[in-house]
Design an enzyme around this catalytic site. Structure first.
Site, PDB file in Angstrom:
ATOM      1  N   SER A  21      57.399  11.820  37.479  1.00 57.47           N
ATOM      2  CA  SER A  21      58.769  11.770  36.969  1.00 57.47           C
ATOM      3  C   SER A  21      59.490  13.107  37.163  1.00 57.47           C
ATOM      4  O   SER A  21      58.924  14.174  36.938  1.00 57.47           O
ATOM      5  CB  SER A  21      58.724  11.425  35.477  1.00 57.47           C
ATOM      6  OG  SER A  21      60.026  11.404  34.951  1.00 57.47           O
ATOM      7  N   ASN A  69      60.966  24.986  35.732  1.00 63.36           N
ATOM      8  CA  ASN A  69      62.226  24.252  35.630  1.00 63.36           C
ATOM      9  C   ASN A  69      62.623  24.137  34.173  1.00 63.36           C
ATOM     10  O   ASN A  69      61.781  24.078  33.290  1.00 63.36           O
ATOM     11  CB  ASN A  69      62.132  22.882  36.310  1.00 63.36           C
ATOM     12  CG  ASN A  69      61.736  21.780  35.337  1.00 63.36           C
ATOM     13  OD1 ASN A  69      62.579  21.234  34.620  1.00 63.36           O
ATOM     14  ND2 ASN A  69      60.446  21.471  35.292  1.00 63.36           N
ATOM     15  N   ASN A 100      59.805   6.068  32.984  1.00 66.41           N
ATOM     16  CA  ASN A 100      59.571   7.220  32.118  1.00 66.41           C
ATOM     17  C   ASN A 100      60.737   7.343  31.143  1.00 66.41           C
ATOM     18  O   ASN A 100      61.896   7.400  31.547  1.00 66.41           O
ATOM     19  CB  ASN A 100      59.457   8.484  32.987  1.00 66.41           C
ATOM     20  CG  ASN A 100      59.175   9.730  32.170  1.00 66.41           C
ATOM     21  OD1 ASN A 100      59.989  10.188  31.380  1.00 66.41           O
ATOM     22  ND2 ASN A 100      57.995  10.300  32.380  1.00 66.41           N
ATOM     23  N   ASN A 128      57.462   9.998  27.475  1.00 71.06           N
ATOM     24  CA  ASN A 128      57.375  11.454  27.546  1.00 71.06           C
ATOM     25  C   ASN A 128      57.575  12.042  26.149  1.00 71.06           C
ATOM     26  O   ASN A 128      58.679  12.029  25.623  1.00 71.06           O
ATOM     27  CB  ASN A 128      58.452  11.955  28.527  1.00 71.06           C
ATOM     28  CG  ASN A 128      58.507  13.466  28.622  1.00 71.06           C
ATOM     29  OD1 ASN A 128      57.650  14.165  28.092  1.00 71.06           O
ATOM     30  ND2 ASN A 128      59.526  13.980  29.302  1.00 71.06           N
ATOM     31  N   CYS A 131      58.462  16.989  26.787  1.00 70.88           N
ATOM     32  CA  CYS A 131      59.415  17.800  27.560  1.00 70.88           C
ATOM     33  C   CYS A 131      59.624  19.148  26.881  1.00 70.88           C
ATOM     34  O   CYS A 131      60.076  19.209  25.738  1.00 70.88           O
ATOM     35  CB  CYS A 131      60.757  17.084  27.717  1.00 70.88           C
ATOM     36  SG  CYS A 131      61.866  18.065  28.740  1.00 70.88           S
ATOM     37  N   LYS A 166      52.755  10.313  27.646  1.00 65.89           N
ATOM     38  CA  LYS A 166      52.632  11.527  28.465  1.00 65.89           C
ATOM     39  C   LYS A 166      52.576  12.764  27.562  1.00 65.89           C
ATOM     40  O   LYS A 166      53.522  13.072  26.837  1.00 65.89           O
ATOM     41  CB  LYS A 166      53.799  11.626  29.455  1.00 65.89           C
ATOM     42  CG  LYS A 166      53.681  12.828  30.376  1.00 65.89           C
ATOM     43  CD  LYS A 166      54.565  12.677  31.574  1.00 65.89           C
ATOM     44  CE  LYS A 166      54.537  13.913  32.446  1.00 65.89           C
ATOM     45  NZ  LYS A 166      55.451  13.798  33.580  1.00 65.89           N
ATOM     46  N   ASN A 193      52.201  17.349  31.227  1.00 67.97           N
ATOM     47  CA  ASN A 193      53.551  17.795  31.555  1.00 67.97           C
ATOM     48  C   ASN A 193      53.480  19.307  31.864  1.00 67.97           C
ATOM     49  O   ASN A 193      52.385  19.846  32.036  1.00 67.97           O
ATOM     50  CB  ASN A 193      54.488  17.493  30.376  1.00 67.97           C
ATOM     51  CG  ASN A 193      55.926  17.278  30.833  1.00 67.97           C
ATOM     52  OD1 ASN A 193      56.462  18.057  31.632  1.00 67.97           O
ATOM     53  ND2 ASN A 193      56.554  16.233  30.346  1.00 67.97           N
ATOM     54  N   THR A 194      54.595  19.966  31.917  1.00 60.94           N
ATOM     55  CA  THR A 194      54.617  21.377  32.332  1.00 60.94           C
ATOM     56  C   THR A 194      54.226  22.334  31.201  1.00 60.94           C
ATOM     57  O   THR A 194      54.310  21.990  30.023  1.00 60.94           O
ATOM     58  CB  THR A 194      56.023  21.756  32.829  1.00 60.94           C
ATOM     59  OG1 THR A 194      56.955  21.416  31.802  1.00 60.94           O
ATOM     60  CG2 THR A 194      56.377  21.030  34.099  1.00 60.94           C
ATOM     61  N   GLY A 266      53.861  15.880  41.398  1.00 64.82           N
ATOM     62  CA  GLY A 266      55.229  16.265  41.059  1.00 64.82           C
ATOM     63  C   GLY A 266      55.832  17.260  42.010  1.00 64.82           C
ATOM     64  O   GLY A 266      56.310  16.902  43.099  1.00 64.82           O
TER      65      GLY A 266
HETATM   66  C1  LIG Z   1      62.133  19.508  38.317  1.00 67.95           C
HETATM   67  C2  LIG Z   1      61.193  18.760  37.401  1.00 67.95           C
HETATM   68  C3  LIG Z   1      61.687  17.759  36.574  1.00 67.95           C
HETATM   69  C4  LIG Z   1      60.817  17.045  35.729  1.00 67.95           C
HETATM   70  N1  LIG Z   1      61.314  16.046  34.942  1.00 67.95           N
HETATM   71  C5  LIG Z   1      60.467  15.310  34.173  1.00 67.95           C
HETATM   72  C6  LIG Z   1      60.950  14.211  33.397  1.00 67.95           C
HETATM   73  O1  LIG Z   1      62.133  13.866  33.429  1.00 67.95           O
HETATM   74  N2  LIG Z   1      60.055  13.522  32.637  1.00 67.95           N
HETATM   75  C7  LIG Z   1      58.719  13.849  32.598  1.00 67.95           C
HETATM   76  O2  LIG Z   1      57.937  13.180  31.902  1.00 67.95           O
HETATM   77  N3  LIG Z   1      58.238  14.878  33.342  1.00 67.95           N
HETATM   78  C8  LIG Z   1      59.077  15.600  34.107  1.00 67.95           C
HETATM   79  N4  LIG Z   1      58.585  16.633  34.875  1.00 67.95           N
HETATM   80  C9  LIG Z   1      57.141  16.959  34.800  1.00 67.95           C
HETATM   81  C10 LIG Z   1      56.372  16.313  35.968  1.00 67.95           C
HETATM   82  O3  LIG Z   1      56.484  14.905  35.936  1.00 67.95           O
HETATM   83  C11 LIG Z   1      54.884  16.723  35.923  1.00 67.95           C
HETATM   84  O4  LIG Z   1      54.309  16.267  34.713  1.00 67.95           O
HETATM   85  C12 LIG Z   1      54.689  18.238  36.023  1.00 67.95           C
HETATM   86  O5  LIG Z   1      55.617  18.813  36.922  1.00 67.95           O
HETATM   87  C13 LIG Z   1      53.274  18.611  36.449  1.00 67.95           C
HETATM   88  O6  LIG Z   1      52.964  18.073  37.720  1.00 67.95           O
HETATM   89  P1  LIG Z   1      53.090  18.945  39.094  1.00 67.95           P
HETATM   90  O7  LIG Z   1      52.359  20.226  38.856  1.00 67.95           O
HETATM   91  O8  LIG Z   1      52.456  18.074  40.143  1.00 67.95           O
HETATM   92  O9  LIG Z   1      54.546  19.179  39.314  1.00 67.95           O
HETATM   93  C14 LIG Z   1      59.427  17.359  35.716  1.00 67.95           C
HETATM   94  C15 LIG Z   1      58.943  18.367  36.561  1.00 67.95           C
HETATM   95  C16 LIG Z   1      59.798  19.064  37.399  1.00 67.95           C
HETATM   96  C17 LIG Z   1      59.243  20.132  38.305  1.00 67.95           C
END
Ligand SMILES: Cc1cc2nc3c(=O)[nH]c(=O)nc-3n(C[C@H](O)[C@H](O)[C@H](O)COP(=O)(O)O)c2cc1C
Length: 304
Positions: A21, A69, A100, A128, A131, A166, A193-194, A266
């Protein structure tokens, strides 16, 4: 012939690769690169009850082997997503997607889930509660086992699809939060998540991000995500979608050996739009090298 099929709560995926997402929009920007119907599924941008413009800019900062981000859940709101985006997706993607959703109160989560009722191209609802970029709600639901259970219970009651929660990595004990979600009726767990982080512009002596902090993602976080999926697998008996820093077919195998049934990718989509296709193409060879005929054989394999 190596089999890549996996099953998430009755939803059969042709392979375990799912763009995450927020890093794949509604998929349409990617249809010019490759036929996205090769994906196991994809998770749409986080959707809230009302439309959101997100946080002030700058809301992206670079980092070694990753990015920060602080987008802040910019999205057009669930009514628009249901009435417009979901219908448009049907014209270019023929498999069920992952919806999501996010909220600032339990009622907002319930509203979104009710709007998704009866929509056939939604296979899983991904909630989620993690966040890091919004104040009130968002991550605050995901940092307490009690609140996570309350959201899960309410959403499961309102939903007609499997509900996956999540989770946030910004906690000391992610396994206990996963367990609370399972006990409250979740069909699965998505992690992670992040991670909360920041950068400083040394010339301006100011944080790079207007929001000061943001979420770190990308290859830098892979070992942390892997450790968390491993811990969650020990605590629950529901499927886990492993997310965080995946950038290769070998990473996918590691994540599945830690306990993931499927994975989401992601940030890597932002630097390499072909990453999911490349990984899907390479997976059979990597499995073949290990003498594995069915990818399901490796799920949780590192625990035995
Ligand atoms: C620009 C950006 C926007 C994101 N937006 C969402 C979101 O709207 N909802 C969500 O559950 N996670 C969101 N995420 C988190 C990602 O879905 C993912 O959980 C996280 O980036 C870790 O995976 P990765 O290391 O492969 O990026 C976002 C990540 C990024 C980088």
């Amino acid at each position: 012939m190596v089999s890549l099929k996996v099953n998430l709560s009755g939803l059969e995926l042709s392979n375990p690769i799912i763009p995450a997402s927020g890093c794949f929009g509604y998929g349409k920007e990617y249809i010019n690169y490759y036929d996205i119907n090769i994906l196991g599924s994809f998770s749409i941008k986080g959707t809230t009850k009302d439309l959101r413009f997100g946080n002030a800019t700058p809301r992206i900062a670079e980092s070694n082997c990753g990015m920060l981000n602080s987008v802040g859940l910019q999205n057009p709101g669930i009514d628009h997503v249901v009435e417009y985006e979901m219908k448009e997706i049907l014209s270019y993607y023929s498999k069920p997607i992952i919806a999501n959703i996010s909220g600032f109160s339990i009622e907002e989560y319930e509203y979104c889930v009710k709007r998704l009722k009866g929509i056939n191209n939604v296979g899983i609802i991904e909630v989620n509660i993690s966040c890091p970029n919004v104040h009130d709600g968002g991550m605050s639901f995901g940092t307490s086992a009690d609140m996570a259970a309350k959201v899960t219970k309410a959403v499961v009651k309102a939903a007609d699809k499997p509900v996956y929660i999540k989770l946030s990595p910004n906690v000391t004990d992610i396994a206990s939060i996963a367990k609370a979600c399972e006990d409250a009726g979740a069909s699965g767990i998505c992690a992670i998540n992040t991670l909360l982080g920041m950068r400083i512009d040394i010339k301006k002596r100011k944080p790079v991000l207007a929001n000061i902090t943001g979420g770190l993602s990308g290859p830098a976080i892979f070992p942390i995500a892997l450790r968390m999926v491993y811990q969650i697998y020990e605590a629950v008996n529901i499927p886990i979608i492993g997310i965080g820093g995946i950038s290769s077919a070998k990473d996918v195998l590691e994540m599945m050996m830690a306990g993931a049934t499927a994975v989401q990718i992601g940030s890597m989509n932002l630097t390499d739009p072909y990453i999911c296709k490349t990984i899907i193409d390479k997976l059979p060879d990597e499995l073949d090298k290990l003498g594995i005929e069915d990818i399901n054989e490796i799920i949780g394999g590192a625990h035995k």
